[in-house]
Design a protein around this motif. Structure first.
Motif, mmCIF file in Angstrom:
data_model
loop_
_atom_site.group_PDB
_atom_site.id
_atom_site.type_symbol
_atom_site.label_atom_id
_atom_site.label_comp_id
_atom_site.label_asym_id
_atom_site.label_seq_id
_atom_site.Cartn_x
_atom_site.Cartn_y
_atom_site.Cartn_z
ATOM 1 N N GLU A 12 38.467 37.355 51.647
ATOM 2 C CA GLU A 12 39.472 38.235 51.094
ATOM 3 C C GLU A 12 40.453 38.808 52.038
ATOM 4 O OE1 GLU A 12 38.187 41.523 48.342
ATOM 5 O OE2 GLU A 12 37.097 39.832 47.213
ATOM 6 N N TYR A 48 44.693 40.591 48.979
ATOM 7 C CA TYR A 48 43.955 39.861 47.822
ATOM 8 C C TYR A 48 43.830 40.601 46.655
ATOM 9 C CZ TYR A 48 40.193 37.194 45.519
ATOM 10 O OH TYR A 48 39.132 36.675 44.548
ATOM 11 N N GLU A 107 44.640 37.706 37.552
ATOM 12 C CA GLU A 107 43.550 36.590 37.212
ATOM 13 C C GLU A 107 44.016 35.442 37.172
ATOM 14 O OE1 GLU A 107 40.311 36.038 33.519
ATOM 15 O OE2 GLU A 107 41.403 37.899 33.661
ATOM 16 N N THR A 137 44.105 34.164 40.814
ATOM 17 C CA THR A 137 42.926 33.986 41.466
ATOM 18 C C THR A 137 42.306 32.452 40.950
ATOM 19 O OG1 THR A 137 42.537 36.287 41.638
ATOM 20 C CG2 THR A 137 40.726 35.048 41.939
#
Length: 279
Positions: free
Chosen positions: A176, A180, A185, A188
């Motif tokens: 990370e 980060y 979501e 990611t």
């Protein structure tokens, strides 16, 4: 001396790099594939900081003025001694007047030629690594001469090893980064749920990827970066800094490559696939 008859596409002298000067804007530089570099110096029983030639895509043609021992490895780049094929990752003795040359690149991108005792290009800020703002050139040129120490007798503990498998790996291990936790979501999932391909824009400074994830509107101050730092641009493009990359950047630093991942990426060419896995 090593006489450079033909320099190849982009050949440089590199060692582990120069440290403790990033606060002055000086990149680390050094070898892109540190795994291959370490193996070659280990075979020759060199100091771990010994300088090598980093050969990109097309190899040079080189004449040796004094006896020594050499070993090459990294990318699959065929090598010849006096026009006779010799093996990579195996130590070879060369005599004064011998010529080493390289064939057509088969796999990977960067190969390394190590010599007993290391190449003796000038030390600049504690490193022999080429980096144009600091050294006389960004690369080796035709008719250049590179110093090295003569070695007539050397009995290596290990003569040859099997080539490592990094060239076939495409999964990049990452940690990370400082920003980060600012990712959504969806962003990611875009990072870890997809494969990416290497863009045409790739060199010792940075690698760009063709595919983008969702963009952002994060505003941040310019902050410190490292080789292997992955930055996310507002458009969602990913920029991966490499050994000659800048020391600071203004984009979110979302991931950081492991040293192994940097070596894997350093052997990738335009169009090659990579993916990320979080450590």
């Amino acid at each position: 001396m090593l006489n450079v008859i033909k320099s190849g596409f982009f050949t440089t002298v590199q060692d582990l790099g120069r440290f403790n000067y990033r606060n002055k804007g000086v990149p680390v530089s050094g070898v892109m594939d540190s795994f291959s570099y370490a193996i070659l110096n280990m075979l020759l029983e060199n100091d771990k900081k010994s300088a090598v030639l980093e050969i990109t895509m097309t190899g040079p043609r080189l004449e040796f003025e004094a006896d020594t021992y050499i070993v090459a490895g990294g990318a699959e780049l065929p090598m010849s001694l006096n026009d006779q094929p010799i093996k990579n990752f195996k130590i070879h003795k060369v005599l004064a007047g011998d010529i080493v040359s390289f064939g057509k690149l088969e796999h990977g991108l960067r190969s390394y030629l190590a010599i007993k005792g290391g190449f003796k290009s000038p030390l600049v800020l504690g490193s022999r690594s080429y980096y144009k703002p600091l050294t006389s050139s960004s690369r080796i040129k035709d008719n250049d001469q590179i110093p090295y120490d003569e070695c007539k007798d050397f009995e290596p503990k290990i003569q040859e090893i099997k080539a490592h498998s990094l060239l076939r790996e495409s999964v990049l291990e990452v940690f990370e980064g400082p920003e980060y936790r600012l990712l959504t979501e969806k962003q990611t999932h875009g990072l870890f749920g997809n494969d990416f391909t290497i863009a045409k824009e790739n060199n010792r400074m940075a690698y760009q990827l063709n595919e983008a994830i969702e963009g952002h509107a994060i505003s941040m101050l310019t902050s410190a970066t490292l080789p292997g730092t992955i930055q996310l641009t507002p458009s969602g493009k990913l920029i991966i800094l490499m050994k000659d990359g800048q020391t600071t950047g203004g984009y979110p630093r979302i991931l950081q490559l492991s040293e192994k991942a940097i070596s894997i990426l350093a052997q990738k060419r335009y169009g090659d696939d990579v993916s990320f896995t979080l450590l």
